[in-house]
Design an enzyme around this catalytic site. Sequence first.
Site, PDB file in Angstrom:
ATOM      1  N   ASP A  66      38.464  25.484 -22.611  1.00 42.59           N
ATOM      2  CA  ASP A  66      39.627  26.224 -22.126  1.00 42.59           C
ATOM      3  C   ASP A  66      39.148  27.617 -21.746  1.00 42.59           C
ATOM      4  OD1 ASP A  66      41.924  27.731 -21.753  1.00 42.59           O
ATOM      5  OD2 ASP A  66      43.016  26.802 -23.408  1.00 42.59           O
ATOM      6  N   SER A 153      41.063  34.526  -3.375  1.00 41.31           N
ATOM      7  CA  SER A 153      42.002  34.059  -2.361  1.00 41.31           C
ATOM      8  C   SER A 153      42.433  35.212  -1.466  1.00 41.31           C
ATOM      9  CB  SER A 153      43.233  33.459  -3.051  1.00 41.31           C
ATOM     10  OG  SER A 153      44.351  33.401  -2.189  1.00 41.31           O
ATOM     11  N   TYR A 165      50.589  36.307  -8.812  1.00 37.49           N
ATOM     12  CA  TYR A 165      49.492  35.685  -8.067  1.00 37.49           C
ATOM     13  C   TYR A 165      48.722  36.726  -7.262  1.00 37.49           C
ATOM     14  CZ  TYR A 165      46.921  32.562  -4.951  1.00 37.49           C
ATOM     15  OH  TYR A 165      45.920  31.931  -4.260  1.00 37.49           O
ATOM     16  N   LYS A 169      44.794  37.971  -7.847  1.00 42.95           N
ATOM     17  CA  LYS A 169      43.733  37.756  -6.870  1.00 42.95           C
ATOM     18  C   LYS A 169      43.121  39.074  -6.402  1.00 42.95           C
ATOM     19  CE  LYS A 169      43.976  33.355  -7.055  1.00 42.95           C
ATOM     20  NZ  LYS A 169      42.936  32.601  -7.804  1.00 42.95           N
ATOM     21  N   THR A 200      43.164  19.918  -1.867  1.00 43.45           N
ATOM     22  CA  THR A 200      42.971  19.444  -3.234  1.00 43.45           C
ATOM     23  C   THR A 200      43.965  18.316  -3.530  1.00 43.45           C
ATOM     24  OG1 THR A 200      44.569  21.010  -4.157  1.00 43.45           O
ATOM     25  CG2 THR A 200      42.276  21.753  -3.967  1.00 43.45           C
TER      26      THR A 200
END
Length: 328
Positions: A66, A153, A165, A169, A200
């Site tokens: 993890d 990203s 997000y 990034k 993906t």
Amino acid sequence: MAAGGPLSGCVCVVTGASQGLGKGIALQLAAAGATVYVTGRRAEALARAAAEVSSRGGRCVAVVCDSSQDEQVAALLERVRQEQGGRLDVLVSCAFSGVEAIVAQQGRPFWESPATLWDDINNVGLRGHYLSLRHAARLMVSAGHGLLVVVSSPGGLGYMFNVPYGVGKAACDRLVADCAHELHAYGVACVALWPGMVRTEKVLKEQHGTGPMAEKIQVMMGMSETPEASGKCVVALAADPHIMAHSGKVLLTPDLARHYGFQDVDGKPIFNYMAVRNVLTMLKPQLSRFFRLIPECLTVPKWVIALYASKFRAYSALEPAPLPKKQD
């Protein structure tokens, strides 16, 4: 490719490799002849991925880990140190567990989203990248060489999906730049990799759904790349004797494909999402037939991207200063 490939004898670690982008990178590293340690949180899925990676010609070692847990990341790199005599040539930090949370909270502003969204996106993500780099760098600094890759990203450039997000990034790119600064004297390179839209398993599944996220994916599917495109980029970087020239930089998959002269594994060029005509097409798809007249080699200059992302307010010398607010 057999074990005599360009990375024969190299030791690599790819986190978050039980599926998606991480697995694609591991597949290409194995095909280049490397010994590849792959990690994931689910033993069964990881074992299936490891078997597929092994079939490419390199040796693959599956380690359940993890990436948000420091002790597990530390144990992973200690195992590599012991089993490989202290050798580690490449670390690709790819683990990310925020896709489901992004889809579930799509369209909700940050003040209406649960506070846990931050952790869902940035624990196995930004924090995990830092932990992986921290432990891997110790092996590489001692050896005086190595390549650290953080999968980031274009979401770090401007708003994408939600607040956690984009913040995460952007922080990934800064993490790479600052780590590269401290690592430079030791001959260890650290880069951020920006794939485009990647096909993906989760993206392909979401493509057949409904709602705004599915609609966006359906529109952009023709502009996507395979998970192994990023793997080709990592192999090329790891085999480059001048890799330190890239250290601290954000590297785009289409740029690397042109620089090193390769195509995607499906035989197609990697979609150049920074080509002017492609940017215009994404912004105004209804006018795409006109934009096709623009040569694809014409790309958005990096200085334009830097200006677009600038956080500084430019004041004109002729612009009067704002008057102070009247105090009650």
